[in-house]
Design a protein around this motif. Structure first.
Motif, PDB file in Angstrom:
ATOM      1  N   GLN A   1      36.965  25.510  30.625  1.00  0.00           N
ATOM      2  CA  GLN A   1      37.109  25.284  32.071  1.00  0.00           C
ATOM      3  C   GLN A   1      38.185  24.230  32.357  1.00  0.00           C
ATOM      4  OE1 GLN A   1      32.844  24.496  32.932  1.00  0.00           O
ATOM      5  NE2 GLN A   1      32.890  26.419  34.099  1.00  0.00           N
TER       6      GLN A   1
ATOM      7  N   GLU B   1      44.612  31.343  26.736  1.00  0.00           N
ATOM      8  CA  GLU B   1      43.812  31.756  27.894  1.00  0.00           C
ATOM      9  C   GLU B   1      42.327  31.619  27.602  1.00  0.00           C
ATOM     10  OE1 GLU B   1      43.559  35.209  31.315  1.00  0.00           O
ATOM     11  OE2 GLU B   1      44.604  35.680  29.434  1.00  0.00           O
ATOM     12  N   GLN B   2      41.911  31.998  26.396  1.00  0.00           N
ATOM     13  CA  GLN B   2      40.492  31.896  26.067  1.00  0.00           C
ATOM     14  C   GLN B   2      40.031  30.438  26.044  1.00  0.00           C
ATOM     15  OE1 GLN B   2      38.559  34.793  25.758  1.00  0.00           O
ATOM     16  NE2 GLN B   2      36.988  33.224  26.090  1.00  0.00           N
ATOM     17  N   ALA B   3      40.899  29.557  25.557  1.00  0.00           N
ATOM     18  CA  ALA B   3      40.555  28.133  25.545  1.00  0.00           C
ATOM     19  C   ALA B   3      40.403  27.587  26.960  1.00  0.00           C
ATOM     20  CB  ALA B   3      41.619  27.347  24.779  1.00  0.00           C
TER      21      ALA B   3
ATOM     22  N   HIS C   1      43.951  31.046  36.423  1.00  0.00           N
ATOM     23  CA  HIS C   1      42.705  30.294  36.243  1.00  0.00           C
ATOM     24  C   HIS C   1      42.697  28.959  36.987  1.00  0.00           C
ATOM     25  CE1 HIS C   1      41.244  33.186  33.287  1.00  0.00           C
ATOM     26  NE2 HIS C   1      42.449  33.169  32.751  1.00  0.00           N
TER      27      HIS C   1
ATOM     28  N   CYS D   1      44.891  23.958  21.596  1.00  0.00           N
ATOM     29  CA  CYS D   1      45.175  25.328  21.187  1.00  0.00           C
ATOM     30  C   CYS D   1      46.414  25.287  20.299  1.00  0.00           C
ATOM     31  CB  CYS D   1      45.416  26.214  22.408  1.00  0.00           C
ATOM     32  SG  CYS D   1      45.797  27.930  21.990  1.00  0.00           S
TER      33      CYS D   1
ATOM     34  N   ALA E   1      46.769  34.650  23.947  1.00  0.00           N
ATOM     35  CA  ALA E   1      45.359  35.049  24.031  1.00  0.00           C
ATOM     36  C   ALA E   1      44.456  33.861  23.752  1.00  0.00           C
ATOM     37  CB  ALA E   1      45.077  36.193  23.063  1.00  0.00           C
ATOM     38  N   ALA E   2      44.799  33.093  22.727  1.00  0.00           N
ATOM     39  CA  ALA E   2      43.990  31.917  22.391  1.00  0.00           C
ATOM     40  C   ALA E   2      44.083  30.858  23.487  1.00  0.00           C
ATOM     41  CB  ALA E   2      44.433  31.339  21.049  1.00  0.00           C
TER      42      ALA E   2
ATOM     43  N   ILE F   1      39.427  29.354  29.559  1.00  0.00           N
ATOM     44  CA  ILE F   1      38.176  29.918  30.080  1.00  0.00           C
ATOM     45  C   ILE F   1      36.977  29.196  29.481  1.00  0.00           C
ATOM     46  CG2 ILE F   1      36.729  31.986  30.126  1.00  0.00           C
ATOM     47  CD1 ILE F   1      39.396  33.611  30.090  1.00  0.00           C
ATOM     48  N   ASP F   2      36.968  29.061  28.160  1.00  0.00           N
ATOM     49  CA  ASP F   2      35.818  28.451  27.482  1.00  0.00           C
ATOM     50  C   ASP F   2      35.649  26.983  27.877  1.00  0.00           C
ATOM     51  OD1 ASP F   2      35.411  30.864  26.223  1.00  0.00           O
ATOM     52  OD2 ASP F   2      36.308  30.241  24.316  1.00  0.00           O
TER      53      ASP F   2
END
Length: 397
Positions: free
Chosen positions: A165, A158-160, A197, A141, A155-156, A162-163
């Motif tokens: 895992q 956290e999304q990374a 997460h 990231c 934001a990026a 999630i995507d």
């Protein structure tokens, strides 16, 4: 100690001394005549106390098996308490032969093959290798550069997670090569995402003693009053601070009982070597008596930074110098170079420099170079002259 006294007493010639930085330029870069500003060590002798302690052991003449003494713990704990307000306990501490070795141990201890590890790029390339070499999946990231100052894209990030895992995040503090000394607020927000997460945090704090930000360097273990200690393992060393990388000594800090047990279960099968006697002796001496030496070293580094930054601003404003809050590594963007010539050809063939290239730290950073400021001012002046002269020639074509 002031800069002038430090340079007078500790600057040393390193050519023809089996120096990786100086004597393997032909093998690493194809040209033995380059000015080396790459690998992160320095052209300065270690503190007097370190060299005297090593001499005393050499004079004793026996280098048999050893153990970590109470005096060592006292010197290390006092340094951490006095400089970072971090209060450690003996049971929390483990030792390795270096921070990079520790990163691999953490990967083996806390993840399985195929698990995802997240890092924030640009970042020290062994972070990348620790995932790739062990059969883990690497997630990157990018940090955001805002007015030559790198910031976290929460934001990026956290999304990374999630995507991908992600199971493990490797944190760099201070950040190499972005030069950031993270605020407590930044780390709190970042670690809260990891907690949300279920992501474990590994914090590499080897550059902790190089802080030019004007605010405290906050250990990861102290963030939010120690709120995240149940998911943090941290590692540091005196090796960068006191220029003794190959004495092979680093400290792992694991307050959480379960994480420490996991670490021991794995590492006790991987690490069958004894402690480095010379590393223990040198580190204890450095932490006990090296503070004044360090002030001279830091003054030299920051003077080199301001010299290079100011000269580029005056003569080559097209170059973008990243703010140096921490580390002794300067990240410089040369956005005009690759429009006309390959970056490596420009830096090596035209400027005559050996540097670390931005794309070693992250795929998005090919316009950057990393310069090592832990050297004598004459080398920085030569580098500034070469960069300005050759860049102006390139821009004027």
């Amino acid at each position: 100690m002031d800069k002038e006294t430090f340079i007078k007493n500790y600057a040393v010639e390193r050519q023809n001394t089996q120096s990786l930085k100086w004597d393997l330029l032909e093998e690493r870069f194809g040209d033995a005549k380059l000015l080396p500003l790459w690998v992160a060590d320095a052209e300065f002798k270690t503190p007097d106390s370190v060299r005297q302690a090593l001499h005393d052991k050499i004079d004793h003449g026996v280098f048999g098996y050893t153990f970590v003494s109470d005096d060592y713990y006292e010197a290390f704990f006092s340094w951490m308490a006095d400089h970072f307000d971090l209060h450690l306990e003996k049971d929390w501490i483990r030792f390795t032969t270096g921070v990079v070795q520790a990163l691999y141990y953490f990967v083996y201890a806390y993840t399985e093959p195929g698990d995802s590890i997240i890092i924030q790029t640009p970042v020290y390339y062994p972070f990348h290798n620790a995932a790739r070499d062990t059969g883990r999946r690497l997630i990157t990231c990018d940090l955001k550069s805002v007015d030559n100052h790198f910031e976290i894209n929460y934001a990026a990030f956290e999304q990374a997670i999630i995507d991908g895992q992600a199971k493990l995040y490797i944190h760099c503090s201070p950040h190499n090569p972005a030069g950031r000394v993270w605020t407590e607020e930044e780390m709190d927000k970042l670690f809260a995402i990891c907690e949300k997460h279920g992501v474990l945090i590994v914090s590499d704090e080897i550059h902790q003693d190089f802080n030019f930000s004007g605010r405290p360097q906050i250990p990861a273990l102290n963030v939010a009053g120690g709120k995240y200690r149940d998911r943090i393992v941290a590692v540091n060393a005196a090796s960068k601070t006191f220029n003794m990388a190959t004495l092979l000594q680093s400290q792992v800090m694991i307050p959480d009982d379960q994480l420490r047990a996991q670490y021991d279960q794995v590492v006790d099968r991987l690490n069958l070597t004894e402690n480095s006697m010379m590393g223990l002796i040198a580190t204890e001496a450095a932490y006990r008596d090296g503070a004044d030496w360090l002030e001279g070293f830091k003054a030299t580094i920051y003077s080199n930074y301001t010299y290079l930054k100011d000269h580029l601003a005056q003569e080559l404003p097209e170059a973008k110098v990243t703010d140096l809050e921490g580390t002794y590594l300067m990240f410089v963007e040369l956005p005009f170079v690759q429009d006309q010539i390959d970056m490596e050809s420009f830096i090596q063939d035209r400027c005559g420099l050996a540097v670390d290239y931005g794309n070693w730290f992250g795929a998005s950073f090919g316009d950057y170079i990393r310069l090592n400021l832990a050297t004598i001012p004459d080398n920085i002046e030569k580098a500034a002259d070469a960069l300005i002269k050759e860049s102006r020639r390139l821009l004027d074509q």
